[in-house]
Design an enzyme around this catalytic site. Sequence first.
Site, PDB file in Angstrom:
ATOM      1  N   ASP A   1       0.830  -1.210   0.000  1.00 35.47           N
ATOM      2  CA  ASP A   1       0.000   0.000   0.000  1.00 35.47           C
ATOM      3  C   ASP A   1       0.865   1.261   0.000  1.00 35.47           C
ATOM      4  OD1 ASP A   1      -2.332   1.430   0.025  1.00 35.47           O
ATOM      5  OD2 ASP A   1      -2.672   1.235   2.178  1.00 35.47           O
TER       6      ASP A   1
ATOM      7  N   HIS B   1       2.680   3.338  -8.978  1.00 38.55           N
ATOM      8  CA  HIS B   1       2.615   1.890  -9.226  1.00 38.55           C
ATOM      9  C   HIS B   1       3.876   1.418  -9.960  1.00 38.55           C
ATOM     10  CE1 HIS B   1      -1.340   2.026  -7.628  1.00 38.55           C
ATOM     11  NE2 HIS B   1      -1.893   2.628  -8.664  1.00 38.55           N
TER      12      HIS B   1
ATOM     13  N   LEU C   1      11.734 -20.291  -4.623  1.00 35.74           N
ATOM     14  CA  LEU C   1      10.723 -19.377  -4.080  1.00 35.74           C
ATOM     15  C   LEU C   1       9.452 -19.535  -4.894  1.00 35.74           C
ATOM     16  CD1 LEU C   1       9.974 -16.793  -2.315  1.00 35.74           C
ATOM     17  CD2 LEU C   1      10.627 -15.454  -4.318  1.00 35.74           C
TER      18      LEU C   1
END
Length: 248
Positions: free
Chosen positions: A24, A41, A135
């Site tokens: 956020d 973004h 991962l």
Amino acid sequence: MHFIDERTLLIENFPRLHVAILMDGNGRWAASRGLPRSEGHRAGVEAVRRVVKAAPELAVGTLTLFAFSGDNWQRPANEVIALLDLVESYLLGEAANCAAGGVRIRVIGRRDRIPPSLKAAIEAAEAVTSQGRGLELRIAVDYSSRDAILRAACWMLSSLEVSQAEFARRLGEVTHAGRSSADVDLLIRTGGEHRLSDFLLWECAYAELVFVSKMWPEFEAGDLEAAIGEFGLRERRFGRVPAVVAGD
Ligand code: FPP
């Protein structure tokens, strides 16, 4: 002689965590610099690259990032397009690197409302990285936890008795998460807000929550390390009493 490097040692000797991040603060980061929200973004993608690189060395086995929520469709059309384009370019640009670095990509969420080009990029990235074992990078796109729980529950309506493990498996299937929905160990939210915003509600039943005031584009590998350090100090009891009391 069998040589094991430091990274392999870490991965093999420590429990591998599932860390989920609510990224956020992109919009506020951009606004504070007089930039359009889409630039926030864009800067956020750089932070994504930093955490994906750092995660395996910090004993993170699964990293779930909330890129676009079911409610984000209500944002202005240009922001929606910018966000979905960023995810698509990330997948197109990073899939080969991820495959080479042992990172498996899975995109969780709905696939019936996203642009066909994004759907194709998701399928290609998942296929090319499917052998990754270092991962598991899960990117949540058009994801709503309530929607997922509701759809999994409707699917199971005909079953009389359902175990939690079976329900988690169904939840994994409706969200494209694979074998199961995977419990979260540590949930991090940047940007100073303290809420879950419909992210992994079932999976976070016993997650430790860490809130960071930094905006997501400012998030560094050291911040991930600090959050994992804080997680290490927490006593996880899963509804039981502390070990010291149990020993009385
Ligand atoms: C919340 O910040 C962030 C989002 C809704 C999108 C997060 C997306 C990215 C970081 C880029 C794409 C991701 C990947 C994995 C390639 P906000 O816009 O709500 O910030 P604000 O609260 O300051 O307005």
